[in-house]
Design a protein around this motif. Structure first.
Motif, mmCIF file in Angstrom:
data_model
loop_
_atom_site.group_PDB
_atom_site.id
_atom_site.type_symbol
_atom_site.label_atom_id
_atom_site.label_comp_id
_atom_site.label_asym_id
_atom_site.label_seq_id
_atom_site.Cartn_x
_atom_site.Cartn_y
_atom_site.Cartn_z
ATOM 1 N N SER A 93 0.828 -1.203 0.000
ATOM 2 C CA SER A 93 0.000 0.000 0.000
ATOM 3 C C SER A 93 0.864 1.256 0.000
ATOM 4 C CB SER A 93 -0.934 -0.003 1.215
ATOM 5 O OG SER A 93 -1.750 1.140 1.211
ATOM 6 N N ALA A 94 1.912 1.279 0.817
ATOM 7 C CA ALA A 94 2.793 2.452 0.896
ATOM 8 C C ALA A 94 3.559 2.650 -0.413
ATOM 9 C CB ALA A 94 3.757 2.312 2.065
ATOM 10 N N ALA A 95 4.039 1.559 -1.011
ATOM 11 C CA ALA A 95 4.818 1.648 -2.245
ATOM 12 C C ALA A 95 3.998 2.179 -3.414
ATOM 13 C CB ALA A 95 5.398 0.281 -2.597
ATOM 14 N N THR A 96 2.695 1.956 -3.377
ATOM 15 C CA THR A 96 1.836 2.414 -4.479
ATOM 16 C C THR A 96 1.021 3.643 -4.090
ATOM 17 O OG1 THR A 96 0.038 0.938 -3.819
ATOM 18 C CG2 THR A 96 1.645 0.079 -5.416
ATOM 19 N N GLY A 97 1.372 4.242 -2.971
ATOM 20 C CA GLY A 97 0.637 5.431 -2.524
ATOM 21 C C GLY A 97 -0.815 5.120 -2.213
ATOM 22 N N GLY A 98 -1.085 3.905 -1.815
ATOM 23 C CA GLY A 98 -2.441 3.515 -1.460
ATOM 24 C C GLY A 98 -3.313 3.154 -2.648
ATOM 25 N N ARG A 99 -2.758 3.257 -3.866
ATOM 26 C CA ARG A 99 -3.563 2.964 -5.063
ATOM 27 C C ARG A 99 -3.775 1.467 -5.265
ATOM 28 N NH1 ARG A 99 -0.049 6.919 -6.934
ATOM 29 N NH2 ARG A 99 1.228 5.294 -7.837
#
Length: 166
Positions: A93-99
Motif C-alpha cells: 500500500s505504501a509503495a503504491t501510494g495507497g492505489r
C-alpha cells in the motif's frame, strides 16, 4: 435497602459474567468477522491476535503448483504469520501510494451454534486478489467461544490454494 440493591447489582453482574457474557448469537459472530476485516484494512495485527484464545491451535493445508504442504501452529505462531502478512500488505500500500491494495473478500458459509450458544463452528470461504489477479482462495473452519463478552477463536483449520501470477 442499600445492601439489597448492591446485592441485586452483584447478582446481575455475576449472572452476566458466568452465563450471558459467554453466549453468542449469529449476529454477534457476523459482527466479529466484520471487525476482523476492518482490522485487516487498518493493518491492525494486534487486534487480530487478540481475537485468539491463549490455547489457540491452528492447521493449514496449502496447495501451490501441484504440491501440498501442511503446517500447525499455536497462538504465537499464528500471530507471527498475521503480522508478517499485515506488514507485506502495508508495504504494498505504501509503495503504491495507497492505489494498490490486497483485496480480501470473504463469505460466511455456515454458523453452527451449540445448544447453549457458548460455542460455535463457523465455515468461511475467502479470496485474496491484487487488482484482477487472484492470489489465493481458502476454506476455513473456526471453532469459537465467547469470554468476557469477546468472541475468541480456539481452533482453526484451513485449506488454502495459492496461485502463481501468469
Amino acid at each position: 435497602m442499600k445492601k439489597l440493591i448492591l446485592l441485586a447489582i452483584l447478582a446481575g453482574l455475576t449472572w452476566w459474567y458466568v452465563d450471558h457474557g459467554r453466549r453468542m448469537t449469529d449476529a454477534d459472530i457476523r459482527a466479529s468477522y466484520e471487525a476482523d476485516m476492518d482490522a485487516t484494512r487498518r493493518f491492525d495485527g494486534d487486534f487480530l491476535c487478540a481475537r485468539m484464545s491463549d490455547d489457540y491451535t491452528g492447521s493449514e493445508t496449502s496447495r501451490q503448483d501441484g504440491s501440498d504442504s501442511e503446517q500447525r501452529f499455536d497462538k504465537a505462531g499464528q500471530c507471527q504469520r498475521i503480522k508478517r502478512s499485515i506488514e507485506a500488505m502495508q508495504k504494498l500500500s505504501a509503495a503504491t501510494g495507497g492505489r494498490m491494495a490486497l483485496q480480501i473478500d470473504y463469505e460466511i458459509k455456515d454458523i453452527e451454534l451449540s445448544p447453549d450458544r457458548k460455542r460455535a463452528i463457523v465455515q468461511t470461504v475467502s479470496t485474496a486478489k491484487l487488482g484482477d489477479m487472484t492470489l489465493a482462495r481458502d476454506r476455513s473452519t473456526d471453532h469459537l467461544i465467547r469470554r468476557n463478552g469477546h468472541i475468541l477463536s480456539v481452533a482453526s483449520e484451513a485449506r488454502v490454494w495459492t496461485y502463481t501470477p501468469q
